[in-house]
Design a protein around this motif. Structure first.
Motif, PDB file in Angstrom:
ATOM      1  N   THR A  17       0.869  -1.171   0.000  1.00  0.00           N
ATOM      2  CA  THR A  17       0.000   0.000   0.000  1.00  0.00           C
ATOM      3  C   THR A  17       0.906   1.220   0.000  1.00  0.00           C
ATOM      4  N   THR A  18       0.675   2.135  -0.913  1.00  0.00           N
ATOM      5  CA  THR A  18       1.492   3.345  -1.006  1.00  0.00           C
ATOM      6  C   THR A  18       0.589   4.564  -0.884  1.00  0.00           C
ATOM      7  N   TYR A  19       0.976   5.497  -0.042  1.00  0.00           N
ATOM      8  CA  TYR A  19       0.247   6.748   0.108  1.00  0.00           C
ATOM      9  C   TYR A  19       1.063   7.860  -0.533  1.00  0.00           C
ATOM     10  N   SER A  46      -5.057   2.201  10.056  1.00  0.00           N
ATOM     11  CA  SER A  46      -5.329   0.897  10.665  1.00  0.00           C
ATOM     12  C   SER A  46      -5.172  -0.170   9.601  1.00  0.00           C
ATOM     13  N   LEU A  47      -4.401  -1.199   9.917  1.00  0.00           N
ATOM     14  CA  LEU A  47      -4.188  -2.312   9.000  1.00  0.00           C
ATOM     15  C   LEU A  47      -4.858  -3.557   9.550  1.00  0.00           C
ATOM     16  N   ARG A  48      -5.526  -4.273   8.679  1.00  0.00           N
ATOM     17  CA  ARG A  48      -6.111  -5.569   9.032  1.00  0.00           C
ATOM     18  C   ARG A  48      -5.674  -6.541   7.944  1.00  0.00           C
ATOM     19  N   LEU A  49      -4.447  -6.990   8.057  1.00  0.00           N
ATOM     20  CA  LEU A  49      -3.852  -7.782   6.982  1.00  0.00           C
ATOM     21  C   LEU A  49      -3.403  -9.176   7.407  1.00  0.00           C
ATOM     22  N   LYS A  50      -3.602  -9.551   8.660  1.00  0.00           N
ATOM     23  CA  LYS A  50      -3.170 -10.876   9.093  1.00  0.00           C
ATOM     24  C   LYS A  50      -4.131 -11.931   8.566  1.00  0.00           C
ATOM     25  N   PRO A  51      -3.632 -12.925   7.852  1.00  0.00           N
ATOM     26  CA  PRO A  51      -4.507 -13.996   7.345  1.00  0.00           C
ATOM     27  C   PRO A  51      -5.138 -14.782   8.493  1.00  0.00           C
ATOM     28  N   LYS A 107       7.514   1.310   6.168  1.00  0.00           N
ATOM     29  CA  LYS A 107       8.629   2.195   5.821  1.00  0.00           C
ATOM     30  C   LYS A 107       8.091   3.564   5.455  1.00  0.00           C
ATOM     31  N   PRO A 108       8.580   4.626   6.024  1.00  0.00           N
ATOM     32  CA  PRO A 108       9.521   4.658   7.142  1.00  0.00           C
ATOM     33  C   PRO A 108       8.844   4.175   8.429  1.00  0.00           C
ATOM     34  N   ARG A 109       9.671   3.765   9.361  1.00  0.00           N
ATOM     35  CA  ARG A 109       9.141   3.231  10.618  1.00  0.00           C
ATOM     36  C   ARG A 109       8.322   4.289  11.335  1.00  0.00           C
ATOM     37  N   PRO A 110       7.163   3.922  11.866  1.00  0.00           N
ATOM     38  CA  PRO A 110       6.337   4.896  12.591  1.00  0.00           C
ATOM     39  C   PRO A 110       6.939   5.240  13.951  1.00  0.00           C
ATOM     40  N   ALA A 111       6.615   6.417  14.454  1.00  0.00           N
ATOM     41  CA  ALA A 111       7.083   6.823  15.781  1.00  0.00           C
ATOM     42  C   ALA A 111       6.447   5.947  16.852  1.00  0.00           C
ATOM     43  N   ALA A 112       5.206   5.486  16.609  1.00  0.00           N
ATOM     44  CA  ALA A 112       4.510   4.618  17.558  1.00  0.00           C
ATOM     45  C   ALA A 112       3.701   3.590  16.765  1.00  0.00           C
ATOM     46  N   ARG A 113       3.572   2.412  17.334  1.00  0.00           N
ATOM     47  CA  ARG A 113       2.786   1.356  16.700  1.00  0.00           C
ATOM     48  C   ARG A 113       2.056   0.588  17.792  1.00  0.00           C
ATOM     49  N   THR A 114       0.771   0.410  17.634  1.00  0.00           N
ATOM     50  CA  THR A 114      -0.045  -0.289  18.607  1.00  0.00           C
ATOM     51  C   THR A 114      -0.736  -1.459  17.920  1.00  0.00           C
ATOM     52  N   VAL A 115      -0.725  -2.605  18.548  1.00  0.00           N
ATOM     53  CA  VAL A 115      -1.400  -3.787  18.022  1.00  0.00           C
ATOM     54  C   VAL A 115      -2.520  -4.133  18.996  1.00  0.00           C
ATOM     55  N   ARG A 116      -3.713  -4.349  18.445  1.00  0.00           N
ATOM     56  CA  ARG A 116      -4.855  -4.703  19.291  1.00  0.00           C
ATOM     57  C   ARG A 116      -5.781  -5.634  18.523  1.00  0.00           C
ATOM     58  N   THR A 117      -6.704  -6.244  19.222  1.00  0.00           N
ATOM     59  CA  THR A 117      -7.730  -7.078  18.608  1.00  0.00           C
ATOM     60  C   THR A 117      -9.030  -6.294  18.636  1.00  0.00           C
ATOM     61  N   ASP A 118      -9.668  -6.155  17.472  1.00  0.00           N
ATOM     62  CA  ASP A 118     -10.905  -5.378  17.408  1.00  0.00           C
ATOM     63  C   ASP A 118     -12.107  -6.188  17.901  1.00  0.00           C
ATOM     64  N   TYR A 119     -13.278  -5.612  17.825  1.00  0.00           N
ATOM     65  CA  TYR A 119     -14.508  -6.207  18.323  1.00  0.00           C
ATOM     66  C   TYR A 119     -14.790  -7.575  17.693  1.00  0.00           C
ATOM     67  N   LEU A 149      -6.983  -8.964  14.281  1.00  0.00           N
ATOM     68  CA  LEU A 149      -5.795  -8.257  14.724  1.00  0.00           C
ATOM     69  C   LEU A 149      -5.673  -6.965  13.925  1.00  0.00           C
ATOM     70  N   THR A 150      -5.576  -5.849  14.626  1.00  0.00           N
ATOM     71  CA  THR A 150      -5.512  -4.529  14.004  1.00  0.00           C
ATOM     72  C   THR A 150      -4.226  -3.833  14.402  1.00  0.00           C
TER      73      THR A 150
END
Length: 61
Positions: free
Chosen positions: A9-11, A23-28, A44-56, A60-61
């Protein structure tokens, strides 16, 4: 059967951006008849912060 899937994905912005929240939801899914052998997300580039959580829904988000 083993699949090797790559997703890119490129922005692109019209001017410099100092902050963006994505928010990424890419885990198979691993369940009946499908086994997940490995999974990785590289940002890339690495984010200043990254949080992993499980949504409702248990995704995995």
């Amino acid at each position: 059967m083993i699949y090797d899937i790559r997703h890119v994905t490129t922005y692109s912005y019209g001017s410099q951006v100092s902050f963006a929240r994505c928010s990424l939801r890419l885990k198979p899914l691993a369940d009946f008849g499908q086994t997940l052998l490995s999974h990785a997300i590289e940002i890339k580039p690495r984010p200043a912060a990254r949080t992993v959580r499980t949504d409702y829904f248990g995704t995995l988000t």
